[in-house]
Design an enzyme around this catalytic site. Sequence first.
Site, mmCIF file in Angstrom:
data_model
loop_
_atom_site.group_PDB
_atom_site.id
_atom_site.type_symbol
_atom_site.label_atom_id
_atom_site.label_comp_id
_atom_site.label_asym_id
_atom_site.label_seq_id
_atom_site.Cartn_x
_atom_site.Cartn_y
_atom_site.Cartn_z
ATOM 1 N N LYS A 126 98.880 27.593 4.548
ATOM 2 C CA LYS A 126 99.504 28.535 3.622
ATOM 3 C C LYS A 126 101.024 28.302 3.573
ATOM 4 C CE LYS A 126 95.864 32.013 4.322
ATOM 5 N NZ LYS A 126 95.565 33.418 4.686
ATOM 6 N N TYR B 9 90.603 33.957 -4.383
ATOM 7 C CA TYR B 9 90.417 35.198 -3.618
ATOM 8 C C TYR B 9 89.686 36.271 -4.431
ATOM 9 C CZ TYR B 9 93.468 33.728 0.296
ATOM 10 O OH TYR B 9 94.006 33.114 1.394
ATOM 11 N N PHE C 17 95.766 45.034 -0.431
ATOM 12 C CA PHE C 17 96.725 43.965 -0.135
ATOM 13 C C PHE C 17 96.640 42.797 -1.109
ATOM 14 C CE2 PHE C 17 92.979 43.168 2.664
ATOM 15 C CZ PHE C 17 92.632 41.881 2.248
ATOM 16 N N ARG D 82 86.491 27.955 11.426
ATOM 17 C CA ARG D 82 86.858 29.365 11.617
ATOM 18 C C ARG D 82 87.238 29.620 13.074
ATOM 19 N NH1 ARG D 82 87.392 32.802 7.159
ATOM 20 N NH2 ARG D 82 86.494 34.539 8.322
ATOM 21 N N THR E 133 91.139 36.503 11.708
ATOM 22 C CA THR E 133 92.026 36.706 10.549
ATOM 23 C C THR E 133 93.323 37.402 10.953
ATOM 24 O OG1 THR E 133 90.081 36.898 9.135
ATOM 25 C CG2 THR E 133 92.146 37.751 8.251
ATOM 26 N N ARG F 60 95.903 30.333 14.883
ATOM 27 C CA ARG F 60 96.624 31.600 14.673
ATOM 28 C C ARG F 60 97.048 32.218 15.997
ATOM 29 N NH1 ARG F 60 92.123 33.335 10.286
ATOM 30 N NH2 ARG F 60 93.132 32.564 8.382
ATOM 31 N N ASN G 212 99.447 34.615 8.061
ATOM 32 C CA ASN G 212 98.599 34.028 9.118
ATOM 33 C C ASN G 212 98.374 32.520 8.961
ATOM 34 O OD1 ASN G 212 96.840 34.245 6.993
ATOM 35 N ND2 ASN G 212 95.242 35.357 8.097
ATOM 36 N N HIS H 89 94.071 29.026 6.087
ATOM 37 C CA HIS H 89 92.834 29.565 5.518
ATOM 38 C C HIS H 89 91.677 28.632 5.875
ATOM 39 C CE1 HIS H 89 89.786 30.796 2.602
ATOM 40 N NE2 HIS H 89 89.641 29.509 2.345
ATOM 41 N N GLU I 12 85.118 26.556 -2.895
ATOM 42 C CA GLU I 12 86.573 26.400 -2.745
ATOM 43 C C GLU I 12 86.997 24.943 -2.893
ATOM 44 O OE1 GLU I 12 86.885 30.292 0.197
ATOM 45 O OE2 GLU I 12 87.256 28.309 1.044
#
Length: 155
Positions: A16, A56, A64, A92, A98, A109, A119, A122, A133
């Site tokens: 990100k 998203y 948010f 993941r 998250t 993270r 964070n 993704h 995606e």
Amino acid sequence: AKMADQNKERTFIMVKPDGVQRGLVGEIMKRFENRGYKLVACKMCTPTKAHLEEHYRDLKSKGFFAGLIEYMSSGPVVAMVWEGKEAVKMGRMMLGATNPLQSNPGTIRGDFCIDVGRNICHGSDSVESGKRESEHWFKDGEIQEWSPAQSKWVY
Ligand code: RTP
């Protein structure tokens, strides 16, 4: 054949804008390479809001959402597809929870951030969303089918 298919699971991973700006692109890619995953697509781009709203789309109703789109469109991201056994689940796991305050140390993270709204990375949450995606971020031909050469180019 079954084993070969297993080894071809793909996940969409993205650094990100905050991850890029903090110089964590190499660190994140290194972890996937070191773990044994194969990079099959990679590019840097500054996504449009429309592109992110589609990415998203399941989060549209969240409070948010607007802030998330603002943050995600604020600068370049690095979009990638990684391939290998259980790439989605392991991706993941390698990213961590998250909310970084719940991410274990040792995860990306858990080692590099503290704020759920910043964070740094993704990862797809299922094989189906990985496919959706990957196709959303990459055109046909931008995802490479490749295997290491047996001897000619590598010592
Ligand atoms: P990601 O898609 O980024 O890997 O994250 P995820 O599936 O673990 O989490 P998801 O619930 O889909 O949320 C997507 C991203 O939205 C931001 N978020 N902010 N302020 C908040 O409470 C909040 N909650 C989520 C995070 O950047 C999260 O990664």
